[in-house]
Design an enzyme around this catalytic site. Structure first.
Site, PDB file in Angstrom:
ATOM      1  N   LYS A 134      -2.490   6.991   0.993  1.00 49.31           N
ATOM      2  CA  LYS A 134      -2.231   7.272   2.412  1.00 49.31           C
ATOM      3  C   LYS A 134      -1.207   8.401   2.533  1.00 49.31           C
ATOM      4  CE  LYS A 134      -1.815   4.701   6.712  1.00 49.31           C
ATOM      5  NZ  LYS A 134      -2.848   5.409   7.452  1.00 49.31           N
ATOM      6  N   ARG A 141       0.835  -1.208   0.000  1.00 47.05           N
ATOM      7  CA  ARG A 141       0.000   0.000   0.000  1.00 47.05           C
ATOM      8  C   ARG A 141       0.870   1.258   0.000  1.00 47.05           C
ATOM      9  NH1 ARG A 141      -4.236   0.525   4.823  1.00 47.05           N
ATOM     10  NH2 ARG A 141      -2.362   0.984   6.024  1.00 47.05           N
ATOM     11  N   GLU A 185     -15.672   5.708   5.866  1.00 43.43           N
ATOM     12  CA  GLU A 185     -14.769   5.150   6.877  1.00 43.43           C
ATOM     13  C   GLU A 185     -14.735   6.086   8.078  1.00 43.43           C
ATOM     14  OE1 GLU A 185     -10.744   5.027   5.277  1.00 43.43           O
ATOM     15  OE2 GLU A 185     -11.099   6.874   4.174  1.00 43.43           O
TER      16      GLU A 185
END
Ligand code: PLP
Length: 329
Positions: A181, A84, A214
Site C-alpha cells: 500500500k 498490513r 480490484e
C-alpha cells in the site's frame, strides 16, 4: 500566452503561515488533527498540517499509508490495518518509526486530540527529507504522520440503486506494487478519473490472464448463481482488511449473509459478468452493490440480498466486536 511579470516576494515565516491559512480558507477541509514525527507533536489547524518538500514521499513517492475507521468513539480493526502497514513498510524498505505499541499509542492520542467520535484515520510512513535523490538521504529519519479526518463519503444512490462500473483501459499494477500500500496511486487515480469522464461511478482492473483484480480503492467480490461468495485471490491485489473480515463473517453467518459458501480464487471476467451480485468492499465504501458493468446488467439490475446482508454484518462488527480500541478523549 500572457507572461507574468509580477516580482515574486521573498517570504518570511509570518507570511508563509499567512499564505498557508489563505490557502485553507479558500478551500475548507475537514482535517481535525495531525501528528507529525517531524514536528514532534499534534496540530489541529489544517494550515499547519505540512511536511518538508524534500521528504522523498513527496518527490519520489517513497512512502506507504493505511486507513482505519473511527466508529462511535472506537478505532475499528486497527490491528489488521497496522499489520498490513508494517508489511508494506518492509516491502518498501522503509524503517518502522517505532514498535507496534508506540505506533498504536500515537494513533490513539491523535484520535483523542481530534475530539471526534466518527471519522477516518489515515497514517503514512515516509522515507524522510534531506536530498532530492532517489535513495533515502544520509541520516534521514523516516517520517510518520497521522491524519484524523472526515473520511471519504459516497452518494446514497450507490447503496439504494447500485453503482455502474467500467473495465478500465489502464493496466493493473504488477503484483508486488498492488499488494504494497504505497503512495503510488497513479493507476488508481487515472482509473477513477476515466470512469467519471465516461459517466460511470468507478473502474475495475483486469489482470493479464483475464481475471478480475480490484477497483480504485476497494476490492471486488461476486455472488454466483448458486449463492457462493467468490473473491479474487490476494496475491496480485491489495489484501483488503474489509474483504478479509467480511469473508470470515460470511463463513460464520451464511444464512444472514444469504450465501451458500465462500471461495477465494481466480474469478474470470466471463464468470464475473454472469454473477448474481457484484460487490465493492472497502473501509470507506463498506459494502456497495454494482448493478451494471460496462454494458452488462448484473443479476436483475438491482441491489441484492448479499450486499445488504454483508453490510449489516459489517456495521454490527464495527460497533460491537472485539476489534475496537476505545479512544481516551
Ligand atoms: C487498491 C485498494 N484495494 C482495496 C482496498 C480495500 O482495502 P480496505 O478494506 O483495507 O480498506 C483499498 C483501500 O485501502 C485499496 O486502496
Amino acid at each position: 500566452m500572457a507572461v507574468n511579470t509580477r516580482t515574486l516576494p521573498i517570504l518570511d515565516e509570518q507570511h508563509v503561515v499567512a499564505e498557508l491559512r489563505t490557502l485553507r480558507s479558500r478551500q475548507p477541509v475537514e482535517y481535525w488533527a495531525f501528528y507529525s514525527s517531524q514536528l514532534n507533536g499534534i496540530v489541529t489547524d489544517p494550515a499547519l498540517m505540512v511536511l518538508p518538500f524534500d521528504d522523498h514521499i513527496v518527490h519520489r513517492g517513497h512512502g506507504i499509508f493505511d486507513t482505519a475507521a473511527i466508529v462511535g468513539g472506537n478505532i475499528y480493526d486497527l490491528d489488521a490495518h497496522l499489520a498490513r502497514f508494517l508489511l508494506s513498510a518492509q516491502r518498501s524498505k522503509l524503517r518502522s518509526p517505532g514498535s507496534r505499541e508506540e505506533i498504536t499509542d500515537i494513533i490513539v492520542q491523535t484520535a483523542a486530540a481530534s475530539g471526534r467520535r466518527d471519522g477516518s484515520i489515515r497514517y503514512w510512513l515516509s522515507s524522510g527529507p534531506g536530498s532530492l535523490e532517489l535513495t533515502p538521504a544520509r541520516g534521514a529519519d523516516p517520517g510518520f504522520f497521522v491524519m484524523i479526518f472526515a473520511g471519504l463519503s459516497y452518494p446514497d444512490r450507490w447503496y439504494t440503486d447500485g453503482l455502474r462500473v467500467m473495465t478500465t483501459t489502464y493496466p493493473i499494477k504488477a503484483p508486488l506494487y498492488a499488494i504494497t500500500k504505497a503512495t503510488n496511486y497513479l493507476p488508481n487515480v487515472l482509473m477513477q478519473m476515466e470512469a467519471k469522464e465516461k459517466g460511470f461511478d468507478n473502474g475495475v482492473f483486469i489482470d493479464e490472464n483475464g481475471n478480475v483484480g480490484e477497483s480504485s480503492n476497494m476490492n471486488v467480490a461476486f455472488v454466483t448463481r448458486k449463492g457462493v461468495l467468490v473473491h479474487p485471490k490476494f496475491d496480485h491485489i491489495l489484501s483488503g482488511c474489509t474483504s478479509l473480515r467480511l469473508l470470515e463473517l460470511a463463513r460464520a453467518h451464511q444464512a444472514r449473509a444469504h450465501v451458500t459458501g465462500v471461495e477465494v480464487r481466480d474469478v474470470s471476467v466471463a464468470e464475473a459478468r454472469a454473477s448474481q451480485e457484484m460487490l465493492l468492499l472497502g473501509s470507506s465504501i463498506k459494502v456497495a452493490p454494482v448493478v451494471q458493468w460496462d454494458d452488462q446488467t448484473i443479476g436483475d439490475g438491482k441491489p441484492g440480498p448479499v450486499s445488504r446482508g454483508l453490510l449489516q454484518l459489517l456495521e454490527e462488527d464495527m460497533r460491537s466486536s472485539d476489534r475496537l480500541i476505545p479512544i481516551p478523549y
